[in-house]
Structure formats: structure tokens, C-alpha cells
Scaffold this motif. Structure first.
Motif, PDB file in Angstrom:
ATOM      1  N   LEU A  39       0.815  -1.216   0.000  1.00 16.91           N
ATOM      2  CA  LEU A  39       0.000   0.000   0.000  1.00 16.91           C
ATOM      3  C   LEU A  39       0.847   1.264   0.000  1.00 16.91           C
ATOM      4  O   LEU A  39       0.393   2.321  -0.454  1.00 16.91           O
TER       5      LEU A  39
ATOM      6  N   LEU B 136       1.077   2.708  -3.408  1.00 15.51           N
ATOM      7  CA  LEU B 136      -0.048   3.538  -3.852  1.00 15.51           C
ATOM      8  C   LEU B 136       0.141   4.978  -3.408  1.00 15.51           C
ATOM      9  O   LEU B 136      -0.177   5.916  -4.152  1.00 15.51           O
TER      10      LEU B 136
ATOM     11  N   ASP C 221       0.377   8.084  -5.892  1.00  5.54           N
ATOM     12  CA  ASP C 221      -0.529   9.221  -5.737  1.00  5.54           C
ATOM     13  C   ASP C 221       0.239  10.538  -5.727  1.00  5.54           C
ATOM     14  O   ASP C 221      -0.127  11.497  -6.418  1.00  5.54           O
TER      15      ASP C 221
ATOM     16  N   LEU D 111       6.363   0.010  -9.357  1.00  9.83           N
ATOM     17  CA  LEU D 111       5.034   0.308  -9.878  1.00  9.83           C
ATOM     18  C   LEU D 111       4.959   0.039 -11.373  1.00  9.83           C
ATOM     19  O   LEU D 111       3.954  -0.504 -11.877  1.00  9.83           O
TER      20      LEU D 111
ATOM     21  N   VAL E 116      -6.480   5.927  -7.903  1.00  7.90           N
ATOM     22  CA  VAL E 116      -5.456   5.858  -6.860  1.00  7.90           C
ATOM     23  C   VAL E 116      -5.776   6.831  -5.733  1.00  7.90           C
ATOM     24  O   VAL E 116      -5.674   6.486  -4.544  1.00  7.90           O
TER      25      VAL E 116
END
Length: 298
Positions: free
Chosen positions: A3, A6, A10, A39, A68
Motif C-alpha cells: 500500500l 499507492l 498518488d 510500480l 489511486v
């Protein structure tokens, strides 16, 4: 999927810059670049590509941007602690890794601050035996306090204070009979402080630039031992300017500036990002910072 990736994505999609994203995330550009590489492999798309001095999102990244951001908001809602956090009901032990010199300066004030608001909170101070290791990442330590060295790339940090080093000697020490220049400073016998028995450091490098050397007659593992030894001998110990003034005076010591061009000691605290959203941890860090910033000269 991690996580944390993410969160990196972002911020990258907002900033279009690895450097600016690293600043916002409190980490290094290298760490952000590594996350971006992960990613790209996970998504199967470059996501951000070079365009002049900056980065621009690919069509796939543009599609993902809103998703996202919503995922980040959803995670925050799911993981947000209860809004009713009250320190008075907290029963918890926080672990702080700190140098002895810092421990002696802040422990008393910190304990009073905490117990006024949360009588059920305890603090465990650990020595610097975990330095340069994964203690924060592994959860062995809640906060590292002091001169921050090598840290894992994701670690959050906060600068707290900057202090120049000073020399400490007993009242009546021969070096106090006249102006202290680099030559007289180097000619005196010194106390080294090192848990690993190291004898040389920034002072020796600064002296070497002037063609001078000092003798480190004794190496001790703590600043307390160094100050007690300086009290009873003609050896020179080291401390921080305006640090523990009552203790220095009670021991019969005097501080004077070191006649060398030395970098100041930069004090800060570090913690793992897993604790960013924990209101109890945030509350503890705020009180720890206040205890450091409340010291003379801060």
C-alpha cells in the motif's frame, strides 16, 4: 501490492517530479525512484516519462489518477483511529533510542509532560545499540532521537535543534589561564566518547587540516563518564553548547568554544511511517519534540 506504493504513485501523479515527491513523502529521491520502478513492473506501463526537465503521465497513469486518489482516501477512512482519542485513557509504553546526553536532558521534562495528560503512559529509553540498524522498521523502537545517521529510505524524520560542540574542563584547568587557540587545544590531553572505542572523529580531521594532532588519552563509553573524569583530571571532555548547564555547573566544569571550524551537531527524531496515522504516536512525538525544543538555546 504494498500500500505504500499507492501513496508514492498518488504523490508522483500530483507532483510529476521524483524530487518533489520525495520531499513530500519525507524520503529520498532514490527511494521514490525504486518505488516507481516497482510500480511500472506491477502495472506494465511506464506511468511517468521524461519530458524536458520534468515527468509527464502516460494515458494509463491519467486513467489511474482518480482511482489511486480514491484508494488512498478509502484506506485512510478504513485505518483512521477512532475520533475519540483521549490521552488520559491511554495505557501504552513508548520506546525511544537516544544518546545518554540527550536522555539526561529530556527524560525528566518529557515524563512530567506525559504524565500530566496520560498517567498510564510509560517510556523506555534504549541506548544507541540499535543505530544503523532496522530497529524502526522492525518496531523495536518507536522513535530514534539524536544525531540521525543512516536510516532506511522510508523513515520519517523531523529536525529539532542545532548545537555547536564545546569543550568541558574542570575549574582551574591550566588551559583556562589564557586564550585557547588550536595549538593549545591540541596540546592538551583529551577524553574520547565512543561505545566502539573509536579515538578519532571530526575534531581530529579539523586539527589535521592545520597540521596538528591531539592525544586522546582515555576513551569512555558515555558522556556522563567523560564529564566525571574531566571533573577530576586535566583531561578535556566534549559536550554541546548550553546543554545540561545545571549539571555542568554542579560538577564544577566550565565550557569553552572549541577553536576549530567544526560542523554543528544537528539533532532530530525519526520514526517509521507505519505510525504516521496513529494519534497516540503523534501525541508522543509532539511531547518529545517539545521537551527537546524547551531546552536552553533551542
Amino acid at each position: 501490492m504494498d500500500l505504500n506504493l499507492l501513496r508514492v504513485l498518488d504523490v508522483l501523479l500530483q507532483e510529476h517530479s521524483v524530487t518533489r515527491a520525495a520531499e513530500r513523502l519525507g524520503t529520498s529521491p532514490a527511494a521514490v525512484s525504486r518505488s516507481l520502478a516497482r510500480l511500472r513492473r506491477a502495472v506494465g506501463d511506464p506511468l511517468l516519462v521524461r519530458a524536458g526537465q520534468g515527468l509527464v503521465p502516460t494515458p494509463r497513469a491519467v486513467e489511474l489518477r482518480g482511482e489511486v486518489a480514491e484508494l488512498i482516501r478509502s484506506c485512510a477512512r478504513v485505518l483512521r483511529p477512532g475520533a475519540g482519542f483521549e490521552a488520559v485513557h491511554l495505557h501504552r509504553t513508548f520506546t525511544v533510542q537516544a544518546a545518554e546526553l540527550l536522555l539526561a536532558a529530556v527524560a525528566g521534562d518529557l515524563t512530567e509532560r506525559l504524565h500530566r495528560e496520560a498517567p498510564g503512559v510509560d517510556t523506555v529509553f534504549l541506548p544507541e545499540s540499535y543505530e544503523d540498524g532496522p530497529a524502526l522498521r522492525q518496531g523495536l523502537v518507536d522513535v530514534e532521537l539524536g544525531v540521525l545517521g543512516r536510516l532506511d529510505p522510508e523513515i520519517r524524520t523531523r529536525a529539532l535543534a542545532t548545537r555547536p560542540p564545546v569543550a568541558l574542563v574542570r575549574h582551574g584547568h591550566p588551559i583556562l589561564t589564557g586564550p585557547v587557540d588550536a595549538g593549545r587545544f591540541a596540546a592538551a590531553a583529551h577524553i574520547g566518547v565512543s561505545r566502539q572505542g573509536r579515538r578519532h572523529g571530526p575534531i581530529d580531521r579539523a586539527l589535521a587540516e592545520l597540521g596538528l594532532r591531539r592525544r586522546v588519552s582515555v576513551v569512555v563509553p558515555s558522556h556522563t563518564a567523560a564529564m566525571l573524569l574531566a571533573r577530576d583530571t586535566d583531561l578535556i571532555a566534549l559536550g554541546l553548547a548550553d546543554w545540561l548547564p545545571a549539571t555542568v555547573q554542579a560538577l564544577g566544569l566550565r565550557a569553552f568554544p572549541i577553536p576549530l571550524r567544526l560542523p554543528p551537531m544537528e539533532l532530530g527524531m525519526a520514526w517509521h511511517p507505519r505510525n504516521d496515522g496513529d494519534p497516540a504516536h503523534h501525541w508522543f512525538r509532539a511531547h518529545l519534540a517539545a521537551a527537546v525544543l524547551g531546552l536552553p538555546g533551542s
